[in-house]
Motif scaffolding. Structure first.
Motif, PDB file in Angstrom:
ATOM      1  N   ASN A  35       0.856  -1.183   0.000  1.00  0.00           N
ATOM      2  CA  ASN A  35       0.000   0.000   0.000  1.00  0.00           C
ATOM      3  C   ASN A  35       0.894   1.235   0.000  1.00  0.00           C
ATOM      4  O   ASN A  35       1.642   1.477   0.946  1.00  0.00           O
ATOM      5  N   LYS A  36       0.837   2.013  -1.072  1.00  0.00           N
ATOM      6  CA  LYS A  36       1.786   3.112  -1.244  1.00  0.00           C
ATOM      7  C   LYS A  36       1.633   4.189  -0.183  1.00  0.00           C
ATOM      8  O   LYS A  36       2.602   4.830   0.206  1.00  0.00           O
ATOM      9  N   ARG A  37       0.433   4.414   0.278  1.00  0.00           N
ATOM     10  CA  ARG A  37       0.224   5.481   1.268  1.00  0.00           C
ATOM     11  C   ARG A  37       0.569   5.019   2.675  1.00  0.00           C
ATOM     12  O   ARG A  37       1.295   5.695   3.402  1.00  0.00           O
ATOM     13  N   ALA A  38       0.051   3.863   3.058  1.00  0.00           N
ATOM     14  CA  ALA A  38       0.281   3.381   4.423  1.00  0.00           C
ATOM     15  C   ALA A  38       1.600   2.641   4.563  1.00  0.00           C
ATOM     16  O   ALA A  38       2.020   2.348   5.685  1.00  0.00           O
ATOM     17  N   GLY A  83      -2.954   8.315  10.553  1.00  0.00           N
ATOM     18  CA  GLY A  83      -3.045   7.933   9.148  1.00  0.00           C
ATOM     19  C   GLY A  83      -3.098   9.139   8.222  1.00  0.00           C
ATOM     20  O   GLY A  83      -2.535   9.112   7.123  1.00  0.00           O
ATOM     21  N   ARG A  84      -3.764  10.215   8.651  1.00  0.00           N
ATOM     22  CA  ARG A  84      -3.805  11.439   7.839  1.00  0.00           C
ATOM     23  C   ARG A  84      -2.407  12.003   7.631  1.00  0.00           C
ATOM     24  O   ARG A  84      -2.056  12.434   6.524  1.00  0.00           O
ATOM     25  N   ASN A  98       8.623   6.615   9.843  1.00  0.00           N
ATOM     26  CA  ASN A  98       8.837   5.446  10.706  1.00  0.00           C
ATOM     27  C   ASN A  98       8.307   5.691  12.116  1.00  0.00           C
ATOM     28  O   ASN A  98       7.746   4.802  12.762  1.00  0.00           O
ATOM     29  N   LEU A  99       8.481   6.916  12.614  1.00  0.00           N
ATOM     30  CA  LEU A  99       7.982   7.248  13.947  1.00  0.00           C
ATOM     31  C   LEU A  99       6.453   7.247  13.967  1.00  0.00           C
ATOM     32  O   LEU A  99       5.840   6.836  14.958  1.00  0.00           O
ATOM     33  N   LEU A 100       5.832   7.711  12.886  1.00  0.00           N
ATOM     34  CA  LEU A 100       4.368   7.644  12.797  1.00  0.00           C
ATOM     35  C   LEU A 100       3.900   6.186  12.745  1.00  0.00           C
ATOM     36  O   LEU A 100       2.892   5.819  13.355  1.00  0.00           O
ATOM     37  N   HIS A 101       4.638   5.344  12.027  1.00  0.00           N
ATOM     38  CA  HIS A 101       4.285   3.924  11.979  1.00  0.00           C
ATOM     39  C   HIS A 101       4.402   3.286  13.367  1.00  0.00           C
ATOM     40  O   HIS A 101       3.617   2.394  13.708  1.00  0.00           O
ATOM     41  N   GLU A 102       5.380   3.734  14.159  1.00  0.00           N
ATOM     42  CA  GLU A 102       5.517   3.180  15.508  1.00  0.00           C
ATOM     43  C   GLU A 102       4.296   3.530  16.355  1.00  0.00           C
ATOM     44  O   GLU A 102       3.834   2.713  17.161  1.00  0.00           O
ATOM     45  N   HIS A 161       8.819  10.431  21.317  1.00  0.00           N
ATOM     46  CA  HIS A 161       9.926  10.296  20.369  1.00  0.00           C
ATOM     47  C   HIS A 161       9.633  11.095  19.100  1.00  0.00           C
ATOM     48  O   HIS A 161      10.505  11.794  18.559  1.00  0.00           O
ATOM     49  N   LEU A 162       8.395  11.008  18.596  1.00  0.00           N
ATOM     50  CA  LEU A 162       8.012  11.785  17.414  1.00  0.00           C
ATOM     51  C   LEU A 162       8.112  13.281  17.678  1.00  0.00           C
ATOM     52  O   LEU A 162       8.701  14.039  16.895  1.00  0.00           O
TER      53      LEU A 162
END
Length: 505
Positions: A201-204, A395-396, A413-417, A446-447
């Motif tokens: 998924n290119k966005r997520a 997600g936004r 990567n921090l948003l994914h965490e 951390h973000l």
């Protein structure tokens, strides 16, 4: 050291298990979906299955049809069987025509001794399962090829789970999976990964895995009623939501607590203790997560002590740069390590973000503050809604094409965490939710440390020295302590350890 609550633990070799927590949605096995089409044109004389959501067994009659073509062929078969001697080649040819018109071998065998062909016949179900769609009514005239029913065999279901791109190297077909669902609290459903979808998924920046369950009997209970009809009680259904934990045995590995690691996207760092009051940032290479610990592949030795509490005060972009002269250089992918320690530098302002991210960043913080306020009030009522909102706002930010001018990969990567912590978040009780809130806050801090929100925000990191079940830090907008870990017991317990973003005058 006492004021900022620095705590260290030893890196140690211990049995390690790769454990990834994620969520998934149940889907039916696409190979177990059957479309019942009309084999021949005709009029529907009677409907035995007259509505969806009815369970049928293989061979159960679905409807009764009058078909001129079918009736004519049946008359030919009856006539041929009454002739003496019987022409076996003509009989075989006629029976083959009846098979092409949808009759089973057992039905054809029952017509061989008849004196007269029936005007209409029953059409049996070609599969067992639940009727999910019906398009015909009694009295309808159907044409050859018209779809009449859709039957789905729900004894086999797939769990489709999401894995983020950085975790793809950790998963493989055959991994064991333990899934749970709120519909059956406390019950575990065991399965294994059978397919990794070769599409990102290119966005997520995520991929999907297919999990197949090893105990189909858990999915559906089957019984027979007094009339001999099959009855199914489906426990798991398509589109149900499940939590999933993927596990694999890694053997004996060097481990440190996950709270000790700072991940910038390109590198991972820990602070090691080189003496009383002396701390050194050291680059490490991490492996998969094992419960609350992280496997270390390179950079540490067993017995070295790493900082697990109070390390946010030590970590910032300016600290690493200030340490460059004496202990560490991180510039243009070149590293140089020399013995020594560094002193605490001025507080960092982080990497700036564009102004168009102000509104989604504010919405993310509002959702987080609502979670914190709910826990401070000793309540989990409505908590799931705030968690969903935080997931949506994260997600936004990931979906936005806007981002920092530098270290965009680290930012994402921090948003994914944060999303990983939200996927693992459990709120069966206030104390359970507080433990997961500590891990969520750790990821958010951390973000915010490296990528503070645009605008004139003054956010404060607070710490609760009494909370030990997970990292005891959290973020709040004011300086008056409102402790989400202790609630009414000790609402004002804790202290502000640092300020993020623009400091208050």
């Amino acid at each position: 050291r006492q004021l900022i609550n620095i705590r260290t633990v030893e890196a140690r070799i211990a049995p390690s298990t790769l454990s990834l927590r994620t969520v998934g949605v149940l889907e039916h096995d696409s190979a177990k979906v059957f479309t019942v089409s009309a084999w021949t044109s005709g009029r529907i004389e009677e409907l035995y299955v007259d509505q969806p959501e009815i369970d049928v067994a293989l061979g159960d009659p679905l409807y009764r049809i009058y078909s001129p073509e079918l009736y004519s062929t049946l008359r030919d078969l009856v006539a041929l069987n009454r002739r003496q001697p019987v022409n076996s080649l003509l009989v075989e040819s006629t029976e083959h025509r009846l098979k092409l018109l949808g009759l089973s071998d057992s039905q054809i065998a029952g017509f061989r001794d008849l004196d007269e062909a029936p005007l209409s016949i029953d059409v049996p179900s070609p599969a067992a399962g639940k009727v999910m769609m019906k398009t015909l009514k009694q009295g309808d005239y159907v044409k050859t090829g018209d779809p009449l029913y859709t039957i789905v065999d729900l004894t086999h279901l797939w769990l489709i789970v999401t894995i983020y791109e950085p975790e793809l190297s950790l998963v493989s077909p055959g991994m064991k999976v333990v899934a749970t669902t709120p519909a059956y609290a406390g019950e575990e459903f065991h399965g294994e990964v059978t397919l990794i979808n070769h599409h990102i998924n290119k966005r997520a920046r995520s991929a999907e895995l297919r999990v197949e369950f090893q105990q189909p009997g858990q999915l559906m209970l089957m019984s027979t009623d007094a009339d001999g009809h099959m009855e199914h009680r489906h426990r798991l259904l398509p589109d149900m939501y499940m939590h999933a934990q993927l596990e694999a045995d890694l053997g004996e590995r060097l481990q440190i607590p996950a709270t000790a690691v700072f991940d910038t996207g390109r590198r991972q760092y820990v602070f090691i203790e080189r003496g009383e009051g002396l701390f050194l940032p050291v680059q490490i290479q991490t492996g998969p997560r094992s419960g609350d610990a992280i496997v270390v592949r390179e950079g540490l030795e067993p017995g070295q002590r790493v900082v697990v509490d109070g390390n946010f005060l030590l970590d910032s972009e300016s600290q690493l740069k200030a340490a460059a002269e004496g202990s560490f250089i991180d510039d243009d992918d070149e590293e140089t390590h020399t013995p020594g320690a560094h002193s605490a530098p001025p507080e960092t302002t982080g990497i700036p973000l564009p102004d168009d991210l102000r509104e989604p960043y504010d919405a993310l913080l509002d959702a987080y503050f609502n979670i914190s306020a709910q826990l401070a009030a000793d309540s989990i009522d409505g908590l799931s809604g705030h968690l969903d909102n935080l997931r949506e706002q994260t997600g936004r930010l990931l979906d936005s094409e806007s981002g920092p001018d530098e270290q965009d990969e680290a930012y994402r990567n921090l948003l994914h965490e944060i999303l990983r912590q939200l996927d693992a978040f459990e709120s069966s009780s206030v104390e359970t939710a507080r433990a997961h809130f500590g891990n969520l806050s750790h990821a958010l801090i951390h973000l915010l440390t490296h990528f503070p929100p645009p605008g004139d925000h003054a956010l404060h990191v607070a710490h609760c020295p009494m909370w030990k079940q997970s990292p005891g830090d959290w973020v709040q907008s004011g300086r008056d302590i409102v402790n989400p870990y202790m609630g009414a017991r000790m609402l004002s317990c804790g202290e502000i350890t640092r300020t993020l973003g623009r400091a208050e005058p």
